[in-house]
Write an enzyme that holds these catalytic residues in place. Structure first.
Site, PDB file in Angstrom:
ATOM      1  N   ARG A  68      -4.562 -10.198  11.969  1.00  0.00           N
ATOM      2  CA  ARG A  68      -3.646  -9.463  12.829  1.00  0.00           C
ATOM      3  C   ARG A  68      -2.904 -10.417  13.737  1.00  0.00           C
ATOM      4  O   ARG A  68      -3.523 -11.106  14.544  1.00  0.00           O
ATOM      5  CB  ARG A  68      -4.420  -8.447  13.707  1.00  0.00           C
ATOM      6  CG  ARG A  68      -4.873  -7.207  12.940  1.00  0.00           C
ATOM      7  CD  ARG A  68      -3.666  -6.389  12.535  1.00  0.00           C
ATOM      8  NE  ARG A  68      -3.986  -5.212  11.739  1.00  0.00           N
ATOM      9  CZ  ARG A  68      -4.033  -5.168  10.403  1.00  0.00           C
ATOM     10  NH1 ARG A  68      -3.828  -6.242   9.673  1.00  0.00           N
ATOM     11  NH2 ARG A  68      -4.285  -4.027   9.792  1.00  0.00           N
ATOM     12  N   LYS A  79       0.872  -7.562  -3.100  1.00  0.00           N
ATOM     13  CA  LYS A  79      -0.411  -7.126  -3.659  1.00  0.00           C
ATOM     14  C   LYS A  79      -0.332  -5.692  -4.157  1.00  0.00           C
ATOM     15  O   LYS A  79      -0.006  -4.779  -3.402  1.00  0.00           O
ATOM     16  CB  LYS A  79      -1.507  -7.241  -2.602  1.00  0.00           C
ATOM     17  CG  LYS A  79      -2.881  -6.807  -3.098  1.00  0.00           C
ATOM     18  CD  LYS A  79      -3.966  -7.107  -2.068  1.00  0.00           C
ATOM     19  CE  LYS A  79      -4.139  -6.022  -1.036  1.00  0.00           C
ATOM     20  NZ  LYS A  79      -4.803  -4.804  -1.537  1.00  0.00           N
ATOM     21  N   ASP A  90     -17.473  -4.781 -14.772  1.00  0.00           N
ATOM     22  CA  ASP A  90     -17.829  -4.029 -15.983  1.00  0.00           C
ATOM     23  C   ASP A  90     -18.558  -4.995 -16.918  1.00  0.00           C
ATOM     24  O   ASP A  90     -18.869  -6.120 -16.522  1.00  0.00           O
ATOM     25  CB  ASP A  90     -16.530  -3.476 -16.623  1.00  0.00           C
ATOM     26  CG  ASP A  90     -16.771  -2.159 -17.361  1.00  0.00           C
ATOM     27  OD1 ASP A  90     -17.748  -2.089 -18.130  1.00  0.00           O
ATOM     28  OD2 ASP A  90     -15.970  -1.228 -17.178  1.00  0.00           O
ATOM     29  N   PRO A 117     -19.079  -7.860 -19.678  1.00  0.00           N
ATOM     30  CA  PRO A 117     -18.229  -9.058 -19.820  1.00  0.00           C
ATOM     31  C   PRO A 117     -17.035  -8.869 -20.744  1.00  0.00           C
ATOM     32  O   PRO A 117     -15.907  -9.255 -20.408  1.00  0.00           O
ATOM     33  CB  PRO A 117     -19.206 -10.110 -20.365  1.00  0.00           C
ATOM     34  CG  PRO A 117     -20.525  -9.705 -19.783  1.00  0.00           C
ATOM     35  CD  PRO A 117     -20.516  -8.194 -19.796  1.00  0.00           C
ATOM     36  N   THR A 142     -16.105  -6.299   2.727  1.00  0.00           N
ATOM     37  CA  THR A 142     -16.280  -6.386   4.183  1.00  0.00           C
ATOM     38  C   THR A 142     -16.679  -5.045   4.797  1.00  0.00           C
ATOM     39  O   THR A 142     -17.125  -4.997   5.934  1.00  0.00           O
ATOM     40  CB  THR A 142     -15.001  -6.904   4.872  1.00  0.00           C
ATOM     41  OG1 THR A 142     -13.906  -6.140   4.376  1.00  0.00           O
ATOM     42  CG2 THR A 142     -14.770  -8.365   4.568  1.00  0.00           C
ATOM     43  N   THR A 164     -15.342  -6.172 -21.598  1.00  0.00           N
ATOM     44  CA  THR A 164     -14.331  -5.275 -21.020  1.00  0.00           C
ATOM     45  C   THR A 164     -13.524  -5.980 -19.932  1.00  0.00           C
ATOM     46  O   THR A 164     -12.298  -5.864 -19.869  1.00  0.00           O
ATOM     47  CB  THR A 164     -15.024  -4.018 -20.455  1.00  0.00           C
ATOM     48  OG1 THR A 164     -15.684  -3.370 -21.539  1.00  0.00           O
ATOM     49  CG2 THR A 164     -14.038  -3.056 -19.817  1.00  0.00           C
ATOM     50  N   ASP A 216       0.830  -1.201   0.000  1.00  0.00           N
ATOM     51  CA  ASP A 216       0.000   0.000   0.000  1.00  0.00           C
ATOM     52  C   ASP A 216       0.870   1.259   0.000  1.00  0.00           C
ATOM     53  O   ASP A 216       0.939   1.987   0.997  1.00  0.00           O
ATOM     54  CB  ASP A 216      -0.992  -0.044   1.180  1.00  0.00           C
ATOM     55  CG  ASP A 216      -2.065  -1.100   0.952  1.00  0.00           C
ATOM     56  OD1 ASP A 216      -2.428  -1.330  -0.221  1.00  0.00           O
ATOM     57  OD2 ASP A 216      -2.514  -1.720   1.921  1.00  0.00           O
ATOM     58  N   ASP A 266      -4.821  -6.433  -7.487  1.00  0.00           N
ATOM     59  CA  ASP A 266      -6.099  -6.291  -6.774  1.00  0.00           C
ATOM     60  C   ASP A 266      -6.860  -5.082  -7.327  1.00  0.00           C
ATOM     61  O   ASP A 266      -6.911  -4.033  -6.701  1.00  0.00           O
ATOM     62  CB  ASP A 266      -5.775  -6.122  -5.273  1.00  0.00           C
ATOM     63  CG  ASP A 266      -6.990  -5.902  -4.414  1.00  0.00           C
ATOM     64  OD1 ASP A 266      -8.106  -6.275  -4.824  1.00  0.00           O
ATOM     65  OD2 ASP A 266      -6.823  -5.340  -3.304  1.00  0.00           O
ATOM     66  N   LEU A 267      -7.431  -5.243  -8.530  1.00  0.00           N
ATOM     67  CA  LEU A 267      -8.143  -4.113  -9.146  1.00  0.00           C
ATOM     68  C   LEU A 267      -9.661  -4.328  -9.173  1.00  0.00           C
ATOM     69  O   LEU A 267     -10.402  -3.459  -9.635  1.00  0.00           O
ATOM     70  CB  LEU A 267      -7.595  -3.844 -10.560  1.00  0.00           C
ATOM     71  CG  LEU A 267      -6.121  -3.422 -10.598  1.00  0.00           C
ATOM     72  CD1 LEU A 267      -5.667  -3.149 -12.033  1.00  0.00           C
ATOM     73  CD2 LEU A 267      -5.855  -2.184  -9.735  1.00  0.00           C
ATOM     74  N   LYS A 268     -10.125  -5.462  -8.707  1.00  0.00           N
ATOM     75  CA  LYS A 268     -11.567  -5.726  -8.526  1.00  0.00           C
ATOM     76  C   LYS A 268     -12.418  -5.254  -9.708  1.00  0.00           C
ATOM     77  O   LYS A 268     -13.285  -4.397  -9.575  1.00  0.00           O
ATOM     78  CB  LYS A 268     -12.075  -5.053  -7.244  1.00  0.00           C
ATOM     79  CG  LYS A 268     -11.373  -5.500  -5.977  1.00  0.00           C
ATOM     80  CD  LYS A 268     -12.027  -4.918  -4.732  1.00  0.00           C
ATOM     81  CE  LYS A 268     -11.347  -5.343  -3.453  1.00  0.00           C
ATOM     82  NZ  LYS A 268     -10.018  -4.715  -3.236  1.00  0.00           N
ATOM     83  N   TYR A 269     -12.187  -5.880 -10.861  1.00  0.00           N
ATOM     84  CA  TYR A 269     -12.927  -5.476 -12.060  1.00  0.00           C
ATOM     85  C   TYR A 269     -14.432  -5.731 -11.921  1.00  0.00           C
ATOM     86  O   TYR A 269     -14.856  -6.756 -11.371  1.00  0.00           O
ATOM     87  CB  TYR A 269     -12.426  -6.251 -13.281  1.00  0.00           C
ATOM     88  CG  TYR A 269     -10.965  -6.048 -13.607  1.00  0.00           C
ATOM     89  CD1 TYR A 269     -10.399  -4.779 -13.662  1.00  0.00           C
ATOM     90  CD2 TYR A 269     -10.149  -7.142 -13.863  1.00  0.00           C
ATOM     91  CE1 TYR A 269      -9.068  -4.613 -13.984  1.00  0.00           C
ATOM     92  CE2 TYR A 269      -8.810  -6.981 -14.190  1.00  0.00           C
ATOM     93  CZ  TYR A 269      -8.275  -5.718 -14.241  1.00  0.00           C
ATOM     94  OH  TYR A 269      -6.957  -5.554 -14.554  1.00  0.00           O
ATOM     95  N   GLN A 280      -8.979  -2.476  11.270  1.00  0.00           N
ATOM     96  CA  GLN A 280      -9.618  -3.756  10.972  1.00  0.00           C
ATOM     97  C   GLN A 280     -10.567  -4.111  12.115  1.00  0.00           C
ATOM     98  O   GLN A 280     -10.259  -3.880  13.273  1.00  0.00           O
ATOM     99  CB  GLN A 280      -8.567  -4.860  10.785  1.00  0.00           C
ATOM    100  CG  GLN A 280      -7.654  -4.644   9.591  1.00  0.00           C
ATOM    101  CD  GLN A 280      -8.349  -4.883   8.246  1.00  0.00           C
ATOM    102  OE1 GLN A 280      -9.565  -5.099   8.193  1.00  0.00           O
ATOM    103  NE2 GLN A 280      -7.594  -4.801   7.161  1.00  0.00           N
ATOM    104  N   GLY A 318      -0.738  -6.181   5.605  1.00  0.00           N
ATOM    105  CA  GLY A 318      -0.061  -4.938   5.253  1.00  0.00           C
ATOM    106  C   GLY A 318       0.636  -4.308   6.443  1.00  0.00           C
ATOM    107  O   GLY A 318       1.807  -4.572   6.719  1.00  0.00           O
ATOM    108  N   ARG A 319      -0.105  -3.481   7.179  1.00  0.00           N
ATOM    109  CA  ARG A 319       0.503  -2.666   8.228  1.00  0.00           C
ATOM    110  C   ARG A 319       1.258  -3.420   9.318  1.00  0.00           C
ATOM    111  O   ARG A 319       2.289  -2.913   9.788  1.00  0.00           O
ATOM    112  CB  ARG A 319      -0.559  -1.727   8.828  1.00  0.00           C
ATOM    113  CG  ARG A 319      -0.919  -0.613   7.851  1.00  0.00           C
ATOM    114  CD  ARG A 319      -2.209   0.073   8.210  1.00  0.00           C
ATOM    115  NE  ARG A 319      -3.349  -0.811   8.010  1.00  0.00           N
ATOM    116  CZ  ARG A 319      -4.603  -0.448   8.233  1.00  0.00           C
ATOM    117  NH1 ARG A 319      -4.872   0.754   8.679  1.00  0.00           N
ATOM    118  NH2 ARG A 319      -5.576  -1.308   8.009  1.00  0.00           N
TER     119      ARG A 319
END
Ligand code: C5P
Length: 241
Positions: free
Chosen positions: A187, A37, A69, A71, A126, A73, A15, A64-67, A196, A216-217
């Site tokens: 965690r 990621k 749109d 089908p 989430t 595309t 991140d 991690d672009l969570k498409y 979180q 991540g953190r």
């Protein structure tokens, strides 16, 4: 579980928003975690160079672009992700069966089974609550929707889902042992909870059935990030079969 197996289960959330930081983190961590990621902020800031920089330092990428749109595309975006050489990529299951099927067919056709990126589906974010679903006209509970969308993703040829720790067991029961479950919101006992909410420790999440943990953190903000990775790996290796 061996330490080496435990290491491969960790996906470090990169991140950051610039190439210098990508290089710093991927040089430091590539050989100690399974993947890094690259998310929307980083990809929007640096583009494909972000993926290339991780790979140049020996890292594997979860894009991690969570498409979500139409089908065609999404299928074309998946092919572009595959050409970048990422190992994991994702889309929103709410895009529906045709969108997921076309995405799966496109990467299978172009790259073949062993070379293609694996595709994960996001079920319900989430951050969404019962109220969020209600506001957009969905009357089912969050858990009902998560399981329904996980099943739909599996039937539509997806390799797995991204799921919060509390959803892992219901998804495993519904979708069986070989469907991938990738879990953020973990965690380690030594780390701060940050923002979180419904958390588990890494070993609890692996025992509940997670294949990969996105962390991540707890690593990025540790005084000694490599030591933090080592402690997480030790914890998983000691506690999971
Ligand atoms: O720093 P932290 O360990 O919380 O990072 C977790 C990563 O997983 C972040 O990149 C965050 O955006 C992502 N994520 C999450 N919760 C979700 C989905 C993704 O924390 N439900």
């Amino acid at each position: 579980m061996t330490r080496n197996e435990a290491k491969k289960r960790i996906i470090f959330a990169l991140d950051v928003d610039n190439l210098a930081d990508i290089t710093k983190w991927s040089e430091k961590l590539s050989s100690d975690v399974g993947m890094l990621k690259v998310g929307k902020e980083l990809f929007t800031s640096c583009g494909p160079a972000a993926v290339q920089a991780v790979k140049a330092n020996g890292g594997s990428v979860f894009l991690d672009l969570k498409y979500h749109d139409i089908p065609n595309t999404v299928a074309q975006a998946m092919l572009a992700a595959g050409r970048l050489g990422v190992k994991l990529v994702n889309l929103h299951a709410l895009g529906g069966p045709e969108m997921m099927e076309k995405a799966g067919q496109a990467v299978r056709k172009e790259f073949g089974e062993s070379e293609r990126p694996k595709i994960l589906a996001v079920t319900i974010l989430t951050s969404s609550t019962q109220e969020t679903l209600k506001a957009v006209g969905i009357e089912y509970t969050v858990e009902q929707m998560v399981v329904r969308l996980a099943r739909l993703a599996q039937e539509s040829g997806m390799d797995g889902v991204v799921a919060s720790p509390v959803e892992i067991e219901a998804i495993r029961t519904a979708c069986g042992p070989s469907f991938l479950v990738v879990t953020p919101g973990v965690r380690p006992a030594f780390a701060a909870v940050d923002d979180q909410k419904r958390i588990m420790t890494p070993v609890e999440a692996i025992k509940a059935g997670a294949d990969y943990l996105v962390i991540g953190r707890p690593i990025a903000r540790a005084a000694d990030p490599l030591k933090a990775v080592e402690m997480i790996v030790d914890e998983i290796a000691a506690g999971a079969e």
